[in-house]
Design a protein around this motif. Sequence first.
Motif, PDB file in Angstrom:
ATOM      1  N   MET A  20      21.823  39.092  42.439  1.00  0.00           N
ATOM      2  CA  MET A  20      23.325  38.517  41.928  1.00  0.00           C
ATOM      3  C   MET A  20      23.698  39.629  40.842  1.00  0.00           C
ATOM      4  N   LEU A  21      22.478  39.857  39.945  1.00  0.00           N
ATOM      5  CA  LEU A  21      22.785  40.697  38.643  1.00  0.00           C
ATOM      6  C   LEU A  21      23.105  42.106  39.315  1.00  0.00           C
ATOM      7  N   VAL A 209      29.919  35.166  46.950  1.00  0.00           N
ATOM      8  CA  VAL A 209      28.617  34.984  46.519  1.00  0.00           C
ATOM      9  C   VAL A 209      27.774  34.991  47.858  1.00  0.00           C
ATOM     10  N   TYR A 210      28.506  34.128  48.671  1.00  0.00           N
ATOM     11  CA  TYR A 210      27.641  33.857  50.211  1.00  0.00           C
ATOM     12  C   TYR A 210      27.495  35.377  50.897  1.00  0.00           C
ATOM     13  N   THR A 216      22.023  34.513  53.285  1.00  0.00           N
ATOM     14  CA  THR A 216      20.549  33.859  53.317  1.00  0.00           C
ATOM     15  C   THR A 216      20.377  32.587  53.274  1.00  0.00           C
ATOM     16  N   MET A 217      21.357  31.926  52.678  1.00  0.00           N
ATOM     17  CA  MET A 217      21.328  30.522  52.620  1.00  0.00           C
ATOM     18  C   MET A 217      22.813  29.837  53.101  1.00  0.00           C
ATOM     19  N   PRO A 218      22.929  28.954  53.597  1.00  0.00           N
ATOM     20  CA  PRO A 218      24.158  28.155  54.108  1.00  0.00           C
ATOM     21  C   PRO A 218      25.058  28.118  52.940  1.00  0.00           C
ATOM     22  N   LEU A 219      26.374  28.396  53.497  1.00  0.00           N
ATOM     23  CA  LEU A 219      27.482  28.623  52.560  1.00  0.00           C
ATOM     24  C   LEU A 219      27.535  27.349  51.545  1.00  0.00           C
ATOM     25  N   GLU A 220      27.327  26.212  52.081  1.00  0.00           N
ATOM     26  CA  GLU A 220      27.531  24.684  51.463  1.00  0.00           C
ATOM     27  C   GLU A 220      26.406  24.613  50.397  1.00  0.00           C
ATOM     28  N   GLY A 223      26.576  26.322  45.738  1.00  0.00           N
ATOM     29  CA  GLY A 223      27.294  25.890  44.638  1.00  0.00           C
ATOM     30  C   GLY A 223      26.499  26.376  43.261  1.00  0.00           C
ATOM     31  N   PRO A 224      25.275  26.167  43.096  1.00  0.00           N
ATOM     32  CA  PRO A 224      24.686  26.619  41.810  1.00  0.00           C
ATOM     33  C   PRO A 224      24.904  28.341  41.632  1.00  0.00           C
ATOM     34  N   MET A 225      24.725  29.114  42.816  1.00  0.00           N
ATOM     35  CA  MET A 225      25.020  30.414  42.727  1.00  0.00           C
ATOM     36  C   MET A 225      26.319  30.748  42.268  1.00  0.00           C
ATOM     37  N   THR A 226      27.272  29.796  42.597  1.00  0.00           N
ATOM     38  CA  THR A 226      28.709  29.958  42.165  1.00  0.00           C
ATOM     39  C   THR A 226      28.920  29.727  40.640  1.00  0.00           C
ATOM     40  N   ASP A 227      28.209  28.565  40.319  1.00  0.00           N
ATOM     41  CA  ASP A 227      28.192  28.335  38.977  1.00  0.00           C
ATOM     42  C   ASP A 227      27.726  29.454  38.313  1.00  0.00           C
TER      43      ASP A 227
END
Length: 330
Positions: A20-21, A209-210, A216-220, A223-227
Amino acid sequence: MQPKERILHRSFIFILISMMLLSSGCQLRSRMPQNQPPTGAAQPLEEPIDAHPLSGKILSMVSGGAISREALFAKLRHSRFVLVGEKHDNPEHHQRELQLLQALQQGPQTRLVLEMLDEQQGKAINGLNSASSETQIQEQLHWNDHSWPWQDYGPLIGAALSHNNQLRAGNLSKPFLMQIYRSGVPDQPRLTTVGGISQTIRSTIQQQVYESHCRTMPLEQMGPMTDIQISRDASMAYALSEQLDKQMQAILITGAFHARKDTGVPQHLQKLTSDPVITILLTEVDNTIKTVQEAVKNNAGMADYIWFTSRSEEKDYCASLRQQPHKKEP
């Protein structure tokens, strides 16, 4: 979750956060090779030699037409905040950023905020000055060349220090990001704008982000990555505006996602200040978009200016993530 599974999961999340960085400024595909970036002073302001009709052009999203570098720089001098969004691994983007900084620098009246510096490194910045050597700067900042190549960002830091600019860290450290992932966004002054982001914008960011994490992770479960993404935007907006004297100008160098007007740092800045904000996106040319009209339509609402550049070397950004084992939280 078993201990081994916890280790695998933590390892995967750490990789996601590390990615993400970097992914906030990286497109998932690039095709054309590019020369290595300069390691010292900015090169002459020549246009890149490229067959693409938009390469080197700067488009105003307001007028819908092209403008010169000189005209762009003149407009930027009248804006309190200047945000520049890059593709992190495009060498030409780093060259253009250095040229832009050098054109706008006004000594102590210029604040330079970098996504590439986090709040832990920010504590060490006061120990640096115009007399600091390149080695001293890297040691003082505990610079991680693997995450952010010094050849790309060292010249910006060196130019800021040598001209007595105010250098600020915009990002959050990996331990802090892990805290957000596990426990949510803490109540801190630099993160006060996170709660003001609308659900519509949050959903757009979550989709970004998805996609940038290669699904690699379900869209739902993003949330924490979006935070984390929204918190980083808030942190950069805070670093730009906190105790900024009225006569000062603040410049941000960050990834393209963070600089976008419709979803990124500008959304937080407008909650902190009413002063003018100009966003420039450094954007690689695309063979599917070859006219000014197409480019303006494709980038509508994202920036004030689009500065087209050549493309960087093609990379598969998803390869490392595909190879990582990961487990779901229980």
